[in-house]
Write a protein that holds these residues in place. Structure first.
Motif, short mmCIF file in Angstrom:
data_model
loop_
_atom_site.label_atom_id
_atom_site.label_comp_id
_atom_site.label_asym_id
_atom_site.label_seq_id
_atom_site.Cartn_x
_atom_site.Cartn_y
_atom_site.Cartn_z
N UNK A 165 0.85 -1.29 -0.06
CA UNK A 165 0.00 -0.01 0.15
C UNK A 165 0.80 1.19 -0.05
N UNK A 166 1.74 1.34 0.80
CA UNK A 166 2.72 2.49 0.73
C UNK A 166 4.26 1.92 1.12
N UNK A 167 5.14 2.80 0.97
CA UNK A 167 6.69 2.54 1.23
C UNK A 167 7.57 3.91 1.15
N UNK A 168 8.27 3.90 2.53
CA UNK A 168 9.03 5.24 2.55
C UNK A 168 10.21 4.77 3.13
N UNK A 169 11.36 5.74 2.98
CA UNK A 169 12.46 5.84 3.77
C UNK A 169 12.42 6.31 5.16
N UNK A 170 12.82 5.68 6.19
CA UNK A 170 13.21 6.33 7.38
C UNK A 170 14.55 6.62 7.77
N UNK A 171 15.45 5.75 6.94
CA UNK A 171 16.78 6.39 7.13
C UNK A 171 17.54 6.20 5.72
N UNK A 172 17.90 7.17 5.11
CA UNK A 172 18.45 7.47 3.88
C UNK A 172 19.86 6.74 4.13
N UNK A 173 20.43 5.80 3.35
CA UNK A 173 21.72 5.40 3.26
C UNK A 173 22.75 6.46 3.12
N UNK A 174 23.55 6.46 4.02
CA UNK A 174 24.51 7.57 4.21
C UNK A 174 25.73 7.00 4.27
N UNK A 175 26.69 7.25 3.27
CA UNK A 175 28.28 6.69 3.27
C UNK A 175 28.99 7.66 3.73
N UNK A 176 29.87 7.43 4.70
CA UNK A 176 30.90 8.28 5.46
C UNK A 176 32.13 7.57 5.41
N UNK A 177 33.19 8.15 4.54
CA UNK A 177 34.42 7.75 4.40
C UNK A 177 35.10 7.22 5.66
N UNK A 178 35.86 6.29 5.80
CA UNK A 178 36.54 5.94 6.94
C UNK A 178 37.95 6.76 7.22
N UNK A 179 38.11 7.34 8.13
CA UNK A 179 39.51 7.92 8.42
C UNK A 179 40.46 7.43 9.39
#
Length: 256
Positions: A208-222
């Motif tokens: 019936x419906x679909x949504x993102x609750x947490x967008x994938x975020x890429x964070x480089x590793x230092x």
């Protein structure tokens, strides 16, 4: 009178038939559809396949008294810059000899800034303030083959860089990794919905419906390090570890 009475009876019959239909339609509109709501989050651990090295070279002019209105020796400034440019050229040649392409080496703009240093004590007991000029150039090195990383770090230290600001691990294709993290979250939501439906004995209909609750975020590793990181470890190992990409979704299914 007979015709009028007949018309009234027909109208009354129509109203009696229409009223249940309208009431049923209103009841259907007032009753919300039966749905199963699921939220799911998942994490994708990926191994980096690219790295960026950040290093700096600098040279300083001799310190002069702060009271010197001449602003320092122009000849000393010119000589410091020449030394810096010579070292920068040697650094690039060293990295190329270590197997790096010239396009992977980025030399930043020249930065010039004054530095204040404490001098000797004067007769009045106050310490003299002296000023020197620092000329600095940053370097950014992109490494697409992580097997080259230890050798390139050795090359940087052998070239006499003044500072190694660390290694940043990254991915060549970030979009593919974030897409995969989102797919994992959606698959987890579908698994949870099927598990709940089987347990409760209900049948799932279409989404019936679909949504993102947490967008994938890429964070480089230092990975931080010092310029002398290789001392005492001729063949040091630099393990990139993994980078975590989190994604979350909310999905609703109709219940048949």
């Amino acid at each position: 009178m007979t015709l009028l009475r007949h018309a009234r009876l027909l109208l009354l019959g129509s109203l009696l038939v229409a009223t249940p239909l309208l009431a049923g339609q209103a009841l259907a509109e007032a009753t919300p559809p039966r749905e199963l709501h699921v939220q799911a989050e998942d994490t994708l651990a990926v191994v980096p396949d690219r790295a960026t090295l950040n290093a700096r070279l600098w040279e300083r002019t001799p310190a002069v008294s702060q009271e010197d209105e001449s602003g320092g020796d122009p000849q000393a400034l010119r000589e410091a810059r020449e030394r810096l440019e010579e070292r920068a050229g040697e650094l690039i040649r060293t990295l190329e000899a270590a197997g790096l392409e010239r396009d992977a080496i980025s030399a930043g703009s020249l930065a010039v800034q004054p530095e204040h240093v404490a001098g000797s004590r004067r007769e009045d007991g106050e310490r003299e303030v002296r000023v020197r000029t620092r000329l600095e150039r940053p370097f950014r090195v992109q490494v697409d083959d992580l097997e080259q990383l230890p050798g390139l770090l050795d090359a940087l230290t052998e070239a006499g860089v003044n500072a190694l600001d660390g290694v940043t691990y990254d991915l060549a294709d970030r979009d593919a990794a974030t897409d995969e993290a989102l797919v994992k979250a959606l698959e987890k939501a579908r698994h949870k919905a099927r598990l709940m439906a089987d347990t409760l004995g209900i049948t799932l209909g279409p989404v019936a419906s679909v949504s993102e609750t947490r967008s994938p975020v890429f964070q480089p590793r230092m990975l931080a390090m010092a310029a002398d990181a290789r001392e005492g470890a001729p063949q040091a190992e630099y393990r990139p570890g993994t980078i975590d990409i989190e994604a979350g979704v909310s999905v609703s299914w109709e219940i048949e």
